[in-house]
Design an enzyme around this catalytic site. Sequence first.
Site, PDB file in Angstrom:
ATOM      1  N   LYS A 181       0.827  -1.214   0.000  1.00 46.08           N
ATOM      2  CA  LYS A 181       0.000   0.000   0.000  1.00 46.08           C
ATOM      3  C   LYS A 181       0.865   1.269   0.000  1.00 46.08           C
ATOM      4  O   LYS A 181       0.573   2.204  -0.729  1.00 46.08           O
ATOM      5  CB  LYS A 181      -0.935   0.027   1.231  1.00 46.08           C
ATOM      6  CG  LYS A 181      -1.939  -1.112   1.274  1.00 46.08           C
ATOM      7  CD  LYS A 181      -2.986  -0.890   2.357  1.00 46.08           C
ATOM      8  CE  LYS A 181      -2.426  -0.841   3.762  1.00 46.08           C
ATOM      9  NZ  LYS A 181      -1.808  -2.120   4.213  1.00 46.08           N
TER      10      LYS A 181
ATOM     11  N   ARG B 166      11.915  -7.889   5.618  1.00 45.27           N
ATOM     12  CA  ARG B 166      12.117  -6.472   5.298  1.00 45.27           C
ATOM     13  C   ARG B 166      13.104  -5.811   6.271  1.00 45.27           C
ATOM     14  O   ARG B 166      13.080  -6.082   7.464  1.00 45.27           O
ATOM     15  CB  ARG B 166      10.754  -5.780   5.388  1.00 45.27           C
ATOM     16  CG  ARG B 166      10.749  -4.356   4.946  1.00 45.27           C
ATOM     17  CD  ARG B 166       9.366  -3.925   4.588  1.00 45.27           C
ATOM     18  NE  ARG B 166       8.529  -3.683   5.764  1.00 45.27           N
ATOM     19  CZ  ARG B 166       7.328  -3.106   5.692  1.00 45.27           C
ATOM     20  NH1 ARG B 166       6.833  -2.756   4.518  1.00 45.27           N
ATOM     21  NH2 ARG B 166       6.616  -2.924   6.775  1.00 45.27           N
TER      22      ARG B 166
ATOM     23  N   ARG C 174      -0.458  -9.296  13.049  1.00 46.07           N
ATOM     24  CA  ARG C 174      -1.027  -8.203  12.244  1.00 46.07           C
ATOM     25  C   ARG C 174      -1.964  -8.758  11.174  1.00 46.07           C
ATOM     26  O   ARG C 174      -3.010  -8.169  10.882  1.00 46.07           O
ATOM     27  CB  ARG C 174       0.089  -7.382  11.588  1.00 46.07           C
ATOM     28  CG  ARG C 174       0.834  -6.515  12.587  1.00 46.07           C
ATOM     29  CD  ARG C 174       2.136  -6.003  12.008  1.00 46.07           C
ATOM     30  NE  ARG C 174       1.956  -5.016  10.960  1.00 46.07           N
ATOM     31  CZ  ARG C 174       2.892  -4.694  10.068  1.00 46.07           C
ATOM     32  NH1 ARG C 174       4.074  -5.291  10.100  1.00 46.07           N
ATOM     33  NH2 ARG C 174       2.654  -3.786   9.163  1.00 46.07           N
TER      34      ARG C 174
HETATM   35  P1  AMP Z   1       0.751   0.415   8.983  1.00 45.57           P
HETATM   36  O1  AMP Z   1       2.026   1.121   8.741  1.00 45.57           O
HETATM   37  O2  AMP Z   1      -0.413   1.007   8.229  1.00 45.57           O
HETATM   38  O3  AMP Z   1       0.839  -1.077   8.820  1.00 45.57           O
HETATM   39  O4  AMP Z   1       0.387   0.673  10.537  1.00 45.57           O
HETATM   40  C1  AMP Z   1       1.254   0.245  11.570  1.00 45.57           C
HETATM   41  C2  AMP Z   1       0.489   0.128  12.878  1.00 45.57           C
HETATM   42  O5  AMP Z   1      -0.098   1.388  13.222  1.00 45.57           O
HETATM   43  C3  AMP Z   1      -0.682  -0.855  12.872  1.00 45.57           C
HETATM   44  O6  AMP Z   1      -0.259  -2.185  13.104  1.00 45.57           O
HETATM   45  C4  AMP Z   1      -1.519  -0.300  14.021  1.00 45.57           C
HETATM   46  O7  AMP Z   1      -0.953  -0.624  15.272  1.00 45.57           O
HETATM   47  C5  AMP Z   1      -1.363   1.204  13.842  1.00 45.57           C
HETATM   48  N1  AMP Z   1      -2.393   1.780  12.940  1.00 45.57           N
HETATM   49  C6  AMP Z   1      -2.190   2.407  11.754  1.00 45.57           C
HETATM   50  N2  AMP Z   1      -3.347   2.824  11.209  1.00 45.57           N
HETATM   51  C7  AMP Z   1      -4.319   2.445  12.067  1.00 45.57           C
HETATM   52  C8  AMP Z   1      -5.735   2.563  12.060  1.00 45.57           C
HETATM   53  N3  AMP Z   1      -6.397   3.158  11.042  1.00 45.57           N
HETATM   54  N4  AMP Z   1      -6.421   2.054  13.117  1.00 45.57           N
HETATM   55  C9  AMP Z   1      -5.778   1.464  14.153  1.00 45.57           C
HETATM   56  N5  AMP Z   1      -4.450   1.296  14.205  1.00 45.57           N
HETATM   57  C10 AMP Z   1      -3.710   1.784  13.177  1.00 45.57           C
END
Ligand code: AMP
Length: 218
Positions: free
Chosen positions: A13, A127, A171
Amino acid sequence: MRLILLGPPGAGKGTQAARIGAEFGIPPISTGDMFREAIKLQTELGKKVEKYLSSGELVPDDLVLGIVAERLAQPDTAGGFLLDGFPRTVPQAQALDGYLAEKGQSLTAVIEIAVDPEILVARLSGRRICQNCGAVYHVVTKKEQETGVCDLCRGQLIQREDDYEATVRNRLAVYARQTAPLIQYYHEAGLLMRVDGAKPIADVYREIERGIRNRVEQ
Ligand code: AMP
């Protein structure tokens, strides 16, 4: 143009968001990046969310909605935006709908990047990130020239805590349980567009770009 990128962690993404944002002139907004920055700076928010990010659990909706509302109020979103990693729960999606409706706005499309979970475990747990410039490497598919050292700035390469294999698996489970229901939510709203995220980055991008252009011309 108001877009959402939906998909499991590691689906690409962030990579696609940067390209789409540059091509269509809209800011990519990543809640994950905003949280990581807050943690790095040890702000009040950063201290509150640290434990969720390191375990791979979701940050509570109220904290997420606060930073998103603040970000969407910035002038650079006037011509649209691309959300990456938000919404992640049905209540977050409903809150976004409400927020946009108040401003007389709606979403243009939701792009789902679909990838098999086992591919994602390999991608994410291999990664490595440069601590200094953020460049991304992979132990199998994109090795650095000198072990542990960034090719670009000679910074130290590290593994993000949330890329440890056990955390990655958590995750993915969190995604299946809490975020995958959004696929149905946006499908019912007639907004969903699915692309195959197992393909090479450039192919995925072309498919997304074509899909967006079709939708805008409709
Ligand atoms: P990402 O980089 O988008 O994978 O986000 C990393 C981490 O940030 C996730 O595993 C969550 O702990 C937190 N996070 C990011 N966006 C959200 C969201 N919209 N709702 C809840 N937690 C989030």
